[in-house]
Design an enzyme around this catalytic site. Sequence first.
Site, PDB file in Angstrom:
ATOM      1  N   ASP A  25      69.271 -19.596  68.744  1.00  0.00           N
ATOM      2  CA  ASP A  25      68.490 -19.372  69.231  1.00  0.00           C
ATOM      3  C   ASP A  25      69.471 -18.218  70.989  1.00  0.00           C
ATOM      4  OD1 ASP A  25      69.838 -21.260  70.694  1.00  0.00           O
ATOM      5  OD2 ASP A  25      68.039 -22.373  70.869  1.00  0.00           O
ATOM      6  N   ASP A  84      74.695 -22.568  72.000  1.00  0.00           N
ATOM      7  CA  ASP A  84      73.214 -22.643  72.011  1.00  0.00           C
ATOM      8  C   ASP A  84      72.440 -22.074  73.181  1.00  0.00           C
ATOM      9  OD1 ASP A  84      70.330 -24.613  70.510  1.00  0.00           O
ATOM     10  OD2 ASP A  84      69.950 -23.504  72.508  1.00  0.00           O
ATOM     11  N   HIS A  94      70.007 -22.773  75.180  1.00  0.00           N
ATOM     12  CA  HIS A  94      69.629 -23.920  76.279  1.00  0.00           C
ATOM     13  C   HIS A  94      70.927 -25.092  76.613  1.00  0.00           C
ATOM     14  CE1 HIS A  94      65.941 -23.389  73.491  1.00  0.00           C
ATOM     15  NE2 HIS A  94      65.372 -23.075  74.279  1.00  0.00           N
ATOM     16  N   HIS A 112      70.274 -32.340  73.007  1.00  0.00           N
ATOM     17  CA  HIS A 112      68.736 -32.809  74.984  1.00  0.00           C
ATOM     18  C   HIS A 112      69.021 -34.824  74.502  1.00  0.00           C
ATOM     19  CE1 HIS A 112      68.220 -28.387  75.633  1.00  0.00           C
ATOM     20  NE2 HIS A 112      67.678 -28.397  74.437  1.00  0.00           N
TER      21      HIS A 112
HETATM   22  C1  OKP Z   1      66.438 -27.316  71.623  1.00  0.00           C
HETATM   23  B1  OKP Z   1      67.419 -26.552  71.397  1.00  0.00           B
HETATM   24  C2  OKP Z   1      60.606 -23.185  76.787  1.00  0.00           C
HETATM   25  C3  OKP Z   1      60.543 -23.995  75.591  1.00  0.00           C
HETATM   26  C4  OKP Z   1      60.814 -25.376  75.800  1.00  0.00           C
HETATM   27  C5  OKP Z   1      61.963 -26.925  73.969  1.00  0.00           C
HETATM   28  C6  OKP Z   1      63.032 -26.282  73.799  1.00  0.00           C
HETATM   29  C7  OKP Z   1      64.356 -27.014  72.903  1.00  0.00           C
HETATM   30  C8  OKP Z   1      65.114 -26.684  72.391  1.00  0.00           C
HETATM   31  N1  OKP Z   1      60.569 -21.583  76.528  1.00  0.00           N
HETATM   32  N2  OKP Z   1      60.872 -25.906  74.634  1.00  0.00           N
HETATM   33  O1  OKP Z   1      68.094 -26.413  72.527  1.00  0.00           O
HETATM   34  O2  OKP Z   1      67.417 -25.199  70.682  1.00  0.00           O
HETATM   35 ZN    ZN Z   2      68.162 -24.149  71.534  1.00  0.00          ZN
END
Ligand code: OKP
Ligand code: ZN
Length: 384
Positions: free
Chosen positions: A325, A237, A239, A182
């Site tokens: 995740d 990932d 996200h 990120h």
């Molecule tokens: C980092 B990685 C929303 C949660 C937001 C930050 C998440 C960062 C993820 N439900 N909090 O990509 O695993």
């Molecule tokens: Zn993630």
Amino acid sequence: MKVFYSDVCLKHAPQYEILSGNFVEYVESPSRITLIKEHLSQFPEKFEICSHLDYGLEPILSIHDNDYIEYLKTAYIEWCNDGGDKKGVIPETFLHKGILNSSKKNLKNIKSPLAKAGFYCFDLSCCITEDTWEASYESAQVCISAAMELLKLTSESYLNESNYIRNSPLGIFALCRPPGHHANRNVCGGYCYLNNAAIATKLLIENNKKDNNNNKENNNDDNNNKENNKLVILDIDYHHGNGTQDIFYSQSNPLYVSLHESNDYPYFTGDESEIGEGDGKGYNINISLKKETVDDEYLEKLKIVIQDKIIPYNADFLVVSLGVDTYKDDPIGGCQITTLGYKRIGNLIKSIGLPTLFIMEGGYHLETLKFNVYNVLSGFDEDE
Ligand code: OKP
Ligand code: ZN
């Protein structure tokens, strides 16, 4: 498989984050990588835990802006001197484009630690503590060391000297945290401060494949092949890796491929219509998943992009942003991937047939994290 790991990565341990409006314990905890390391250590015939070297700031500054790095180094002290809470730096306001139309402030000259926090961070899950810089720097060095090892083990001089023959592709694992995908050139967020995958990618691209081992004979050879390596980043990932996408958005090398739930965090990026721009057009591939995605569907999507895009790209190296995740019970992510599914994912990544650097990103279900990671890596290393 060589696994690079450092205890210094554990030092970053914020007490809290703000998740969906609530103060919660920091989800990206140090125990994540200790659990994985201890598990992998139980299989010494498969995994060798290696310590890393310090390659300094240069590779980090090849991706991140100077002023941002200076900020990460000094943010906590400046914050505390200004009366900030000892738990760490969390923004109060954000530099939102909607408030900039009439602003006449010189944004390059922001002094207040609170203002800087809003300038260099995009969310409330990226607290900066006393140890954040040291641990993030270490995380990047672990990753750089793993990339250097991959270069060494695939260099022609090494292969010639060792008469080393492998049937399956070579894999190295950077077991590092904080994660990176990120983080952009000048902004942190989503537990990420330095974009480890981008730093490693730049290094792997620019180190000439025929001469990366300080080989004097090669250095003096005018006919030496100075072409850059071609690289694919596969981000699995849950996200979207907004930082990695953005850093390479107008380049045709690397090819960035991400599978993620595009309606979830970080919300504003990750649409399939984001395909790159300029020279990079066509070299950014977002594949959106639903939370309901099960193993078979996931593997089918991955298989198609491997066949249609990744293999034809004809890269020299693969970097995998390894988040687990997507696991069915992950507390903040979660498609419906099972522990066995990760073995199949690893096996499919192996079929790409490239020397591969796995870099730890997310994965927060502490009970199964180590099995899920183990399965991706052993799925890559074993014939099944
Ligand atoms: C980092 B990685 C929303 C949660 C937001 C930050 C998440 C960062 C993820 N439900 N909090 O990509 O695993
Ligand atoms: Zn993630």
